[in-house]
Design an enzyme around this catalytic site. Structure first.
Site: not given
Ligand SMILES: CC(C)(COP(=O)(O)OP(=O)(O)OC[C@H]1O[C@@H](n2cnc3c(N)ncnc32)[C@H](O)[C@@H]1OP(=O)(O)O)[C@@H](O)C(=O)NCCC(=O)NCCS
Length: 162
Positions: A88, A90, A98, A100, A119, A128
């Site tokens: 996953l 972003v 928001g 993610g 299948d 089924y």
């Molecule tokens: C991790 C990731 C998907 C988060 O996406 P994002 O759009 O930045 O996150 P959001 O803005 O939707 O955050 C939602 C909430 O999660 C929190 N959050 C985001 N990243 C976080 C992290 N790494 N650790 C803890 N909290 C986190 C935010 O503070 C927010 O909290 P709030 O609603 O209380 O303010 C993004 O940073 C990313 O793609 N990172 C690189 C790839 C990665 O690490 N992916 C995960 C692989 S398992």
């Protein structure tokens, strides 16, 4: 409007950068091949049908029951079938807005829609169907059952062996 669609050749994978090289590489070089081999499906979030704002990958998987916490009440003696949210990510230009969380909810929504697909052999299709499976439109031997239907069946784990 944001659309969540299966990754195809039409999407611009090269421009995607989430800040984690292994996840960029997966999208660019592995995801489509994995889907072709039925190992996992990658969905992309796109506004214009070309650029990729984020992506996630779902695959079927199994986990030994013993690694779940006792409160989960999964049997420790069996492997539990699960849907693996394997990836996953972003695009870095959208981090912290928001998106993610939105992507995660979309992935969970996908998981709850279709729970089981069989299948079937030709002669077992009526078997089924009797239990609520419905045919897919691509092939009447491919049948699916939604999680909603399974919940209504109120199943108990009578299938467990010692
Ligand atoms: C991790 C990731 C998907 C988060 O996406 P994002 O759009 O930045 O996150 P959001 O803005 O939707 O955050 C939602 C909430 O999660 C929190 N959050 C985001 N990243 C976080 C992290 N790494 N650790 C803890 N909290 C986190 C935010 O503070 C927010 O909290 P709030 O609603 O209380 O303010 C993004 O940073 C990313 O793609 N990172 C690189 C790839 C990665 O690490 N992916 C995960 C692989 S398992």
């Amino acid at each position: 409007m944001m659309q969540y669609v299966k990754l195809t050749r039409a999407h611009n994978r090269v421009a995607f950068d989430c800040g984690v090289e292994s996840l960029n590489h997966f999208l660019k070089s592995v995801a489509r091949e994995e889907a072709d081999r039925d190992l996992g499906v990658t969905y992309v979030a796109t506004r214009d049908g070309v650029s990729i704002e984020g992506y996630y990958t779902l695959a079927s998987y199994s986990v030994q029951g013993e690694v779940f916490p006792p409160a989960s009440r999964f049997s420790a003696t069996r492997a539990i079938p699960v849907i693996l949210l394997g990836k996953l990510a972003v695009d870095a230009s959208l981090h912290g807005k928001g998106f993610g969380a939105q992507l995660l909810f979309q992935a969970l929504y996908d998981c709850q829609r279709v729970a089981d697909i069989v299948d079937a052999l030709e002669n077992a299709i009526p078997f089924y169907k009797k239990y609520g499976f419905l045919p897919l439109t691509d092939d009447e031997a491919h049948l699916y059952l939604t999680l909603k239907t399974i919940r209504r069946m109120q199943l108990r784990p009578t299938y467990e062996t010692q």
